[in-house]
Design a protein around this motif. Structure first.
Motif: not given
Length: 118
Positions: A64, A58-62
């Protein structure tokens, strides 16, 4: 436990860069890994996570859609592939393990600087 992050450097906006983090002193394949970053004057922030087997991330929205975390358990190494880099990605990037939640971790690498010029 030692984590050695490397691969940072100076790139231009839109370029790609791959960071690596070599781990030792632990059973690497048993540990989830994460990348964090800290820009000048800002708090450290989460970037991406990969579970022990590599089949969950999973990733930070910034980041992704631009950044990808992978791992090679045979090499005790985790990677952060960064594409379409932006000046706001400029930061010291850290790998970490022994994740405690809420952005904490028991073990941190020394960090590698990524500078993205516009």
């Amino acid at each position: 436990v030692q984590l050695q992050a490397y691969g940072g450097g100076l790139v231009q906006a839109g370029d790609s860069l791959r960071l690596s983090c070599a781990a030792s002193g632990l059973t690497f394949s048993s540990y989830a890994m994460a990348w964090f970053r800290q820009a000048p004057g800002l708090e450290r922030e989460f970037v991406g996570y990969i579970n022990w087997s590599g089949d969950s991330t999973n990733y930070a929205d910034s980041v992704k859609g631009r950044f990808t975390v992978t791992r090679d358990n045979a090499k005790n190494t985790v990677y952060l592939q960064m594409n379409s880099l932006k000046p706001e990605d400029t930061a010291v990037y850290y790998c970490a393990t022994g994740l405690t939640g809420k952005g904490g971790a028991d073990y941190w690498g020394q960090g590698t600087l990524v500078t993205v010029s516009s």
